[in-house]
Write an enzyme that holds these catalytic residues in place. Structure first.
Site, PDB file in Angstrom:
ATOM      1  N   LYS A  22       0.825  -1.211   0.000  1.00  0.00           N
ATOM      2  CA  LYS A  22       0.000   0.000   0.000  1.00  0.00           C
ATOM      3  C   LYS A  22       0.856   1.256   0.000  1.00  0.00           C
ATOM      4  O   LYS A  22       0.628   2.184  -0.789  1.00  0.00           O
ATOM      5  CB  LYS A  22      -0.928   0.014   1.219  1.00  0.00           C
ATOM      6  CG  LYS A  22      -1.725   1.307   1.379  1.00  0.00           C
ATOM      7  CD  LYS A  22      -2.481   1.372   2.690  1.00  0.00           C
ATOM      8  CE  LYS A  22      -1.678   1.950   3.820  1.00  0.00           C
ATOM      9  NZ  LYS A  22      -1.532   3.427   3.734  1.00  0.00           N
ATOM     10  N   ASN A  23       1.825   1.315   0.905  1.00  0.00           N
ATOM     11  CA  ASN A  23       2.599   2.545   1.072  1.00  0.00           C
ATOM     12  C   ASN A  23       3.473   2.860  -0.142  1.00  0.00           C
ATOM     13  O   ASN A  23       3.792   4.023  -0.383  1.00  0.00           O
ATOM     14  CB  ASN A  23       3.447   2.458   2.340  1.00  0.00           C
ATOM     15  CG  ASN A  23       2.607   2.526   3.602  1.00  0.00           C
ATOM     16  OD1 ASN A  23       1.534   3.126   3.617  1.00  0.00           O
ATOM     17  ND2 ASN A  23       3.070   1.889   4.667  1.00  0.00           N
ATOM     18  N   ARG A  93      -4.621   9.555   3.199  1.00  0.00           N
ATOM     19  CA  ARG A  93      -3.413  10.127   3.773  1.00  0.00           C
ATOM     20  C   ARG A  93      -2.432  10.545   2.691  1.00  0.00           C
ATOM     21  O   ARG A  93      -1.751  11.562   2.806  1.00  0.00           O
ATOM     22  CB  ARG A  93      -2.762   9.098   4.712  1.00  0.00           C
ATOM     23  CG  ARG A  93      -1.372   9.455   5.203  1.00  0.00           C
ATOM     24  CD  ARG A  93      -1.348  10.768   5.947  1.00  0.00           C
ATOM     25  NE  ARG A  93      -0.006  11.171   6.330  1.00  0.00           N
ATOM     26  CZ  ARG A  93       0.347  12.401   6.638  1.00  0.00           C
ATOM     27  NH1 ARG A  93      -0.531  13.368   6.598  1.00  0.00           N
ATOM     28  NH2 ARG A  93       1.573  12.692   6.976  1.00  0.00           N
ATOM     29  N   CYS A 117      -6.005   8.050   8.566  1.00  0.00           N
ATOM     30  CA  CYS A 117      -6.133   7.735   9.989  1.00  0.00           C
ATOM     31  C   CYS A 117      -5.826   8.944  10.860  1.00  0.00           C
ATOM     32  O   CYS A 117      -4.968   9.758  10.541  1.00  0.00           O
ATOM     33  CB  CYS A 117      -5.185   6.593  10.357  1.00  0.00           C
ATOM     34  SG  CYS A 117      -5.580   5.031   9.546  1.00  0.00           S
ATOM     35  N   ARG A 122      -0.888  15.781  12.089  1.00  0.00           N
ATOM     36  CA  ARG A 122       0.047  15.266  11.090  1.00  0.00           C
ATOM     37  C   ARG A 122       0.672  16.454  10.383  1.00  0.00           C
ATOM     38  O   ARG A 122       0.217  16.875   9.320  1.00  0.00           O
ATOM     39  CB  ARG A 122      -0.682  14.390  10.075  1.00  0.00           C
ATOM     40  CG  ARG A 122      -1.206  13.084  10.631  1.00  0.00           C
ATOM     41  CD  ARG A 122      -0.949  11.990   9.633  1.00  0.00           C
ATOM     42  NE  ARG A 122      -1.700  10.790   9.923  1.00  0.00           N
ATOM     43  CZ  ARG A 122      -1.398   9.608   9.420  1.00  0.00           C
ATOM     44  NH1 ARG A 122      -0.370   9.478   8.616  1.00  0.00           N
ATOM     45  NH2 ARG A 122      -2.111   8.548   9.710  1.00  0.00           N
ATOM     46  N   GLN A 126       7.810  19.705   7.377  1.00  0.00           N
ATOM     47  CA  GLN A 126       9.043  19.245   6.722  1.00  0.00           C
ATOM     48  C   GLN A 126       8.863  19.145   5.207  1.00  0.00           C
ATOM     49  O   GLN A 126       9.811  19.383   4.448  1.00  0.00           O
ATOM     50  CB  GLN A 126       9.483  17.900   7.299  1.00  0.00           C
ATOM     51  CG  GLN A 126       9.834  17.953   8.785  1.00  0.00           C
ATOM     52  CD  GLN A 126      10.953  18.933   9.094  1.00  0.00           C
ATOM     53  OE1 GLN A 126      12.078  18.782   8.639  1.00  0.00           O
ATOM     54  NE2 GLN A 126      10.634  19.971   9.870  1.00  0.00           N
ATOM     55  N   ASP A 305       3.340   0.806  12.188  1.00  0.00           N
ATOM     56  CA  ASP A 305       2.147   0.207  11.600  1.00  0.00           C
ATOM     57  C   ASP A 305       1.911  -1.233  12.058  1.00  0.00           C
ATOM     58  O   ASP A 305       0.882  -1.822  11.738  1.00  0.00           O
ATOM     59  CB  ASP A 305       2.233   0.236  10.065  1.00  0.00           C
ATOM     60  CG  ASP A 305       1.848   1.581   9.489  1.00  0.00           C
ATOM     61  OD1 ASP A 305       1.434   2.474  10.258  1.00  0.00           O
ATOM     62  OD2 ASP A 305       1.944   1.750   8.255  1.00  0.00           O
ATOM     63  N   ARG A 397      -8.931   0.255   3.592  1.00  0.00           N
ATOM     64  CA  ARG A 397      -7.907   1.141   3.050  1.00  0.00           C
ATOM     65  C   ARG A 397      -6.596   0.414   2.795  1.00  0.00           C
ATOM     66  O   ARG A 397      -5.809   0.831   1.946  1.00  0.00           O
ATOM     67  CB  ARG A 397      -7.641   2.319   4.007  1.00  0.00           C
ATOM     68  CG  ARG A 397      -8.733   3.364   4.075  1.00  0.00           C
ATOM     69  CD  ARG A 397      -8.294   4.540   4.941  1.00  0.00           C
ATOM     70  NE  ARG A 397      -6.937   4.937   4.597  1.00  0.00           N
ATOM     71  CZ  ARG A 397      -5.935   5.054   5.472  1.00  0.00           C
ATOM     72  NH1 ARG A 397      -6.144   4.834   6.747  1.00  0.00           N
ATOM     73  NH2 ARG A 397      -4.738   5.405   5.063  1.00  0.00           N
TER      74      ARG A 397
END
Length: 428
Positions: A22-23, A93, A117, A122, A126, A305, A397
């Protein structure tokens, strides 16, 4: 409203195949915007975060063709917008990655802040620091982040904290910037390496991904590519913990064992038998888990995670374990749900003191975020009696065909619709 209904007490046994990460997927999909030709992306997981990312691309004008359920062809040449609206970004996200990709594509981007989430604040400070160092002016107006530059130029950026999102966004923006960009104190996660490999396969010049210093020498154009996404480290870890938690024996296929080292180490510590192969890991549990302390850290440390899933396993461990969250401020919201099932957990700031009990008991619980939802599924598989898990859109998700894969391993889990008065199971 859909929910999962789980009858616990069945050990997981068999083989499960892990989907694409996913990421990595939610970073690679926006990265296609930097390309000047058509791309084919393979091994995309069938999850709502990927659908949301593809919808965002469509809203910008990209042409997307599904080749099969895990493969898409994307043509970014028809993109005619630089705005990702709140309606599109809501619940996703990774919407922030469209900032870096659009800024890198045409020196301007306007994107709604990320959803997903809720772990507390968040910040994207940066990200903004990196964009501004590259020469962009960033403002926030009417709930939208607006970044614009006359021309992006290479720079040196030192991240004040190790940030996966900022590292990815600066990489995206710098890929076609003029000159050399150096990111120091960069995040090292596997999906950052996968993004760099994808960009390099199209002709980018990125070095050092996977280390604390990433160097990006800007190029003028990127060619099309055919690319397959890496296996999902967190999905694999979730099934590994589920196997241990249910006293099971599961072979997890299509994994990169090196990405799982910190998870494997902790599973061995609690007493699991682990067998590593080239592209698979077998997890077998034959005794009550031992106590174990974990602290989440940026890669290669124990992943945040995986914290809720592992804490769930420790609720039935022999002794008292301490779980410390070193990444997010508000990641223990799931604890209240485990307590409803009989867990003995005391919160102390960023730590949870978990005293093992003999058994969890089934109860109605909620999925308060993606990984907490996976933890509730594991808790239900471990527990005596029946557990219902609500708010499962969070789980959708990040987990492809979760109930279907667990059922194949021997779990008693059904996905039902509350509004269906006959209780007929919908597709898992």
């Amino acid at each position: 409203m859909e929910k999962f209904v789980i009858n616990g007490g069945f050990p997981l046994k068999g083989t499960v195949n892990i989907s694409g990460a996913k990421n990595a997927a939610v970073a690679i999909i926006p990265a296609v915007l930097l390309c000047d030709e058509t791309c084919i992306i393979e091994n995309l997981p069938e999850i709502s975060d990927v659908s949301s990312s593809l919808n965002a691309l469509k809203s910008l004008g990209a042409e997307i063709k599904a080749i099969d359920k895990n493969t898409v062809q994307i043509d970014p040449r028809s993109v005619n917008s630089f705005v990702v609206s709140k309606e599109i970004a809501e619940g996703m996200r990774a919407s922030s990655y469209f900032l870096g990709a659009l800024l890198g594509r045409n020196n301007k981007a306007r994107v709604s802040p990320p959803g997903g989430c809720n772990f507390g604040v968040r910040p994207i400070d940066q990200h903004i620091k990196g964009f501004e160092a590259l020469g962009a002016k960033v403002t926030i107006e009417n709930g939208m982040v607006d970044a614009r530059a006359f021309k992006l130029k290479g720079c040196s950026v030192y991240l004040d904290v190790v940030s996966v999102g900022a590292t990815i966004n600066i990489m995206l923006a710098a890929t076609k910037a003029e000159g050399l960009t150096i990111i120091e104190n960069a995040a090292r996660e596997p999906h950052i390496v996968d993004l760099a490999n994808f960009l390099n396969s199209m002709g980018a010049n990125i070095m050092g991904a996977g280390t604390g210093v990433i160097k990006i020498r800007g190029v003028s154009n990127l060619n099309g590519a055919n690319y397959s996404i890496i296996p999902d480290q967190i999905e694999a870890g979730t099934y590994m913990v589920a196997a241990a938690a249910t006293m099971g024996d599961v072979l997890i296929n299509n994994v990169t064992p090196k990405h799982l080292e910190s998870i494997i180490a902790k599973l061995i510590e609690v007493g699991a038998e682990i067998t590593e192969n080239d592209e698979s890991v077998r997890v077998k549990m034959t005794s009550k888990p031992k106590k174990c302390n974990i602290k989440t850290m940026p890669h290669p440390g124990f992943p945040t995670d995986m914290q809720p899933q592992f804490a769930t396993l420790l609720t039935v461990a022999d002794g008292t374990s301490i779980v410390t969250e070193g990444v997010w401020d508000n990641r223990f919201r799931y604890v209240e749900q485990l307590v409803l099932m009989g867990a003995d957990i005391q919160l102390d700031g960023k730590s949870a003191v978990v005293t093992g009990v003999n058994k969890l008991n089934g109860a109605p619980v909620k999925s308060v975020d993606l990984r907490a939802g996976a933890a509730m599924i594991i808790a239900g598989l471990m527990a005596n009696g029946q557990t219902t898990v609500e708010d499962i859109e969070h789980i959708d998700r990040g987990y492809e065909r979760f109930a279907e894969k667990l059922t194949a391993l021997g779990a008693d889990i059904k996905r039902i619709d509350d509004h269906n008065e006959f209780g007929i199971q919908k597709n898992a």
